[in-house]
Design an enzyme around this catalytic site. Sequence first.
Site: not given
Length: 427
Positions: A42-43, A170, A203, A357, A400
């Site tokens: 998807w990137d 994720d 992360r 996320w 990011e």
Amino acid sequence: MSAHDLDIPRLRAEAAAILRENDLGAGYTIPTKGLYPFQWNWDSCLVALGLAVVDEDRAFREIETLVAHQWDDGMIPHIVFHADAQSYFPGPDVWGTGRATPTSGITQPPVLAWCLRRLYEGAADRAAAGARVKALLPKVAAWHRWFREARDPDGTGLVAILHPWESGRDNAIDWDAALDRVPTEGVGDYVRRDTAHVDAAQRPTKAEYDRYLWLLKRFRALGWDNAALHAASPFKVVDPGFNAILIRSAEDLAALADALDEPAIAAEADAQAQRGRAALAGLWREDLEQYAPFDRTTGASVASASLGGLLPLFALAPGDPKASALVRRLDDLADRTAYPVPSHDPADPRFDRLRYWRGPIWLVTNRMIVDGLARHGEAKRATALARACLGLVARSGFGEYFDPLDGRALGGGRFSWTAAMVLDLSR
Ligand code: DGY
């Protein structure tokens, strides 16, 4: 900085420079150096939206390079390991998919057809773009068909993700309960590379990584046979965000196929979009005033007020009353964050402003929300969100993802999809 002070030409020049830097010269763009040294599904599709602003031919090539690694069963994998790089784990030896050019064995959110339609409709050279899109249509249709067969074997109209990495989000809070049930026996020792590049507080945790790897090994032991994975996976979650992306892409595939004289593909894609949209209604949660995931293993709805439950804005038919309810949710979240749209509701005690996320904001999902707002006649809100994204990058750089409370950049730096969104949103 006020929105009026934005130096758009400077921002765009920097964005284009980042895309050039991350172009490895072989028809694909890495997300960022070190942390993500290969091609991600998807990137790449989203990066193509930015490339289209500077070089249309290169934008199509980005997608063609990805699609060239489609599996025979129709799946387009989430990573293509074109060249060796030691800075990422798990690499091709761990995946063991046995392909000539190694790939991972799972997929990612199918934004491809949505992006392709934007490329086609924005193309300066429509005829050339049409020929390239037409060649891709049967491959996109095969991928969408694969979703129905491999990830919705009972024909519910909605697909399940079998690994949190498939969602693209994720470590979303959405997966916590389902992931807790995944065992960790036999995972063994391993060395993560991501935390050598990015602060571990930004992360996923080791407990999550253990389970990510357990699932990977389980699927590998099944020979990556997608006909078997759905039944065998202890992790099977229906994500409204992922399904919204597939539904919207099916709609856009149908429109492209219609425009390019492929009636059979158009009819198949249109049926998939309609069926998906009808089934999506079952994921609505009145108590959260938004959509929520459904755990296919337990048969229960998951109480998680995340971004995934807002993305259906992007797929609902214009005029659907649920769209107004989602706009109200977005307004409410904007009132409670300095920078919209957080990946999870800050009122939830599990919200974490820094951790990937579980709270941070992402320009790619914001881009989908901008599209959804415009689709439902909310042009002013769409423009305001787009300007907020550009202002954020001007202030904090091409991170990011970003802290929704103070706007600081997080995760990898000089990030391709953030650069691409800047080019696309400032068109
Ligand atoms: C990672 O390694 O962080 C990716 O999101 C998996 O694709």
